[in-house]
Design a protein around this motif. Structure first.
Motif, mmCIF file in Angstrom:
data_model
loop_
_atom_site.group_PDB
_atom_site.id
_atom_site.type_symbol
_atom_site.label_atom_id
_atom_site.label_comp_id
_atom_site.label_asym_id
_atom_site.label_seq_id
_atom_site.Cartn_x
_atom_site.Cartn_y
_atom_site.Cartn_z
ATOM 1 N N PRO A 1 0.716 -1.024 0.213
ATOM 2 C CA PRO A 1 -0.152 0.149 0.023
ATOM 3 C C PRO A 1 0.402 1.416 0.135
ATOM 4 N N ASP A 2 2.161 1.135 0.707
ATOM 5 C CA ASP A 2 2.770 2.161 0.433
ATOM 6 C C ASP A 2 3.186 3.039 -0.031
ATOM 7 N N MET A 3 3.103 1.798 -1.729
ATOM 8 C CA MET A 3 4.055 1.922 -3.091
ATOM 9 C C MET A 3 3.145 2.561 -4.510
ATOM 10 N N VAL A 4 1.690 2.020 -3.525
ATOM 11 C CA VAL A 4 0.763 2.432 -4.600
ATOM 12 C C VAL A 4 0.701 3.341 -5.152
ATOM 13 N N PRO A 5 0.797 4.843 -4.421
ATOM 14 C CA PRO A 5 0.426 6.214 -4.974
ATOM 15 C C PRO A 5 2.380 6.249 -5.852
ATOM 16 N N VAL A 6 3.268 6.205 -5.321
ATOM 17 C CA VAL A 6 4.752 6.063 -6.263
ATOM 18 C C VAL A 6 4.446 5.555 -7.591
ATOM 19 N N MET A 7 3.618 4.510 -7.339
ATOM 20 C CA MET A 7 3.005 3.453 -8.757
ATOM 21 C C MET A 7 2.135 4.132 -9.836
ATOM 22 N N LYS A 8 1.323 5.216 -9.280
ATOM 23 C CA LYS A 8 -0.007 5.547 -9.542
ATOM 24 C C LYS A 8 0.602 6.556 -9.960
ATOM 25 N N SER A 9 1.543 7.516 -9.828
ATOM 26 C CA SER A 9 2.269 8.681 -10.620
ATOM 27 C C SER A 9 2.699 7.746 -11.636
ATOM 28 N N ARG A 10 4.112 7.421 -11.466
ATOM 29 C CA ARG A 10 4.318 6.311 -12.939
ATOM 30 C C ARG A 10 3.296 6.034 -13.702
ATOM 31 N N PHE A 11 2.335 5.497 -13.609
ATOM 32 C CA PHE A 11 0.809 5.025 -14.264
ATOM 33 C C PHE A 11 0.903 6.423 -15.163
ATOM 34 N N GLY A 12 0.591 7.141 -14.520
ATOM 35 C CA GLY A 12 -0.010 8.587 -15.177
ATOM 36 C C GLY A 12 0.810 9.596 -15.493
ATOM 37 N N ARG A 13 1.550 9.653 -15.752
ATOM 38 C CA ARG A 13 3.104 10.412 -16.798
ATOM 39 C C ARG A 13 3.071 8.832 -17.788
ATOM 40 N N MET A 14 2.708 7.620 -17.797
ATOM 41 C CA MET A 14 2.703 7.456 -19.514
ATOM 42 C C MET A 14 1.291 7.434 -19.645
ATOM 43 N N HIS A 15 0.719 7.414 -18.856
ATOM 44 C CA HIS A 15 -0.556 7.430 -19.513
ATOM 45 C C HIS A 15 -0.832 9.013 -19.673
ATOM 46 N N ALA A 16 -0.476 9.897 -19.912
ATOM 47 C CA ALA A 16 -0.212 11.016 -20.584
ATOM 48 C C ALA A 16 0.792 10.931 -22.006
ATOM 49 N N ILE A 17 1.280 10.080 -21.941
ATOM 50 C CA ILE A 17 2.693 9.759 -22.890
ATOM 51 C C ILE A 17 1.649 9.471 -23.734
ATOM 52 N N SER A 18 0.917 8.219 -23.557
ATOM 53 C CA SER A 18 0.205 7.105 -24.138
ATOM 54 C C SER A 18 -1.016 8.038 -25.099
ATOM 55 N N SER A 19 -1.986 9.307 -24.430
ATOM 56 C CA SER A 19 -2.756 9.519 -24.440
ATOM 57 C C SER A 19 -2.059 10.766 -25.525
ATOM 58 N N VAL A 20 -0.956 11.490 -25.334
ATOM 59 C CA VAL A 20 -0.412 12.422 -26.806
ATOM 60 C C VAL A 20 0.407 11.799 -27.594
ATOM 61 N N LEU A 21 0.435 10.456 -27.475
ATOM 62 C CA LEU A 21 0.662 9.706 -29.042
ATOM 63 C C LEU A 21 -1.031 9.118 -29.854
ATOM 64 N N TYR A 22 -2.062 8.967 -29.111
ATOM 65 C CA TYR A 22 -3.151 8.705 -29.751
ATOM 66 C C TYR A 22 -3.367 9.872 -29.940
ATOM 67 N N ALA A 23 -3.398 10.942 -29.048
ATOM 68 C CA ALA A 23 -4.203 11.956 -30.507
ATOM 69 C C ALA A 23 -3.183 12.602 -31.525
ATOM 70 N N ILE A 24 -2.040 12.437 -31.359
ATOM 71 C CA ILE A 24 -1.033 12.481 -32.524
ATOM 72 C C ILE A 24 -1.513 11.743 -33.290
ATOM 73 N N LYS A 25 -1.740 10.039 -33.587
ATOM 74 C CA LYS A 25 -2.432 9.753 -34.400
ATOM 75 C C LYS A 25 -3.718 9.722 -34.767
ATOM 76 N N MET A 26 -4.675 9.936 -34.208
ATOM 77 C CA MET A 26 -6.364 10.692 -34.608
ATOM 78 C C MET A 26 -5.965 11.948 -35.002
ATOM 79 N N ILE A 27 -5.173 12.881 -35.397
ATOM 80 C CA ILE A 27 -4.859 14.056 -36.205
ATOM 81 C C ILE A 27 -4.578 14.013 -37.376
ATOM 82 N N GLY A 28 -3.004 13.131 -37.035
ATOM 83 C CA GLY A 28 -2.677 12.620 -38.309
ATOM 84 C C GLY A 28 -3.050 11.889 -38.665
ATOM 85 N N GLY A 29 -3.994 11.077 -38.935
ATOM 86 C CA GLY A 29 -5.010 10.131 -39.586
ATOM 87 C C GLY A 29 -5.795 10.974 -40.360
ATOM 88 N N LEU A 30 -6.272 12.112 -39.919
ATOM 89 C CA LEU A 30 -7.862 12.536 -40.464
ATOM 90 C C LEU A 30 -6.812 13.930 -41.529
#
Length: 155
Positions: free
Chosen positions: A113-142
């Motif tokens: 339980p004490d490691m979960v907040p750190v891991m959620k933060s890392r996951f959040g950063r990875m999710h942000a990168i993933s979201s940007v890449l996905y947006a690039i893919k959507m706009i690039g495809g359009l």
């Protein structure tokens, strides 16, 4: 098959692919997180995005091949470079983003339980990168399709 028929097939494949990208981002993913518990919604969304990445790889290869067959390489190298970049982006998602995020999700489930907040933060950063890449893919495809089919803004 004549040029006109192939062009219609290309247009249909592009429209279905682009529609699936936007549908997932605008309706499916938000709906999952609205109606399912967060962990289950994340698992389902992750799997759907994974399948959509494979679909993007297949579609990108097909669109590059058919546009080359139709002679579009000579007409617009930039468009084929854009589609090639979208293909590379989908491969990056498949080989790096999805496996990494899946491992992070599993690690969070198994973490103390004490490691979960750190891991959620890392996951959040990875999710942000993933979201940007996905947006690039959507706009690039359009952008690819609008340029490929000579759609111009009204004057």
């Amino acid at each position: 098959m004549n040029w006109r028929g192939a062009k219609h097939i290309e247009l249909a494949i592009w429209a279905i692919w682009l529609g699936s990208l936007w549908m997932m981002a605008v309706l499916v993913a938000p709906g999952l997180f609205k109606w399912l518990p967060r962990p289950e919604a994340g698992l389902v969304a992750g799997r759907l995005f994974y399948m959509l990445s494979w679909y993007t790889v297949i579609t990108s290869v097909f669109l590059l091949a058919i546009s080359t067959w139709l002679g579009a390489v000579q007409a617009s190298v930039r468009l084929n470079i854009l589609m090639g970049a979208l293909l590379v982006l989908a491969v990056v998602e498949l080989l790096w983003m999805h496996p990494t995020m899946s491992q992070m999700r599993q690690a969070m489930a198994d973490a103390a339980p004490d490691m979960v907040p750190v891991m959620k933060s890392r996951f959040g950063r990875m999710h942000a990168i993933s979201s940007v890449l996905y947006a690039i893919k959507m706009i690039g495809g359009l952008a690819w399709g609008l340029s490929r089919y000579s759609v111009k803004p009204a004057d």
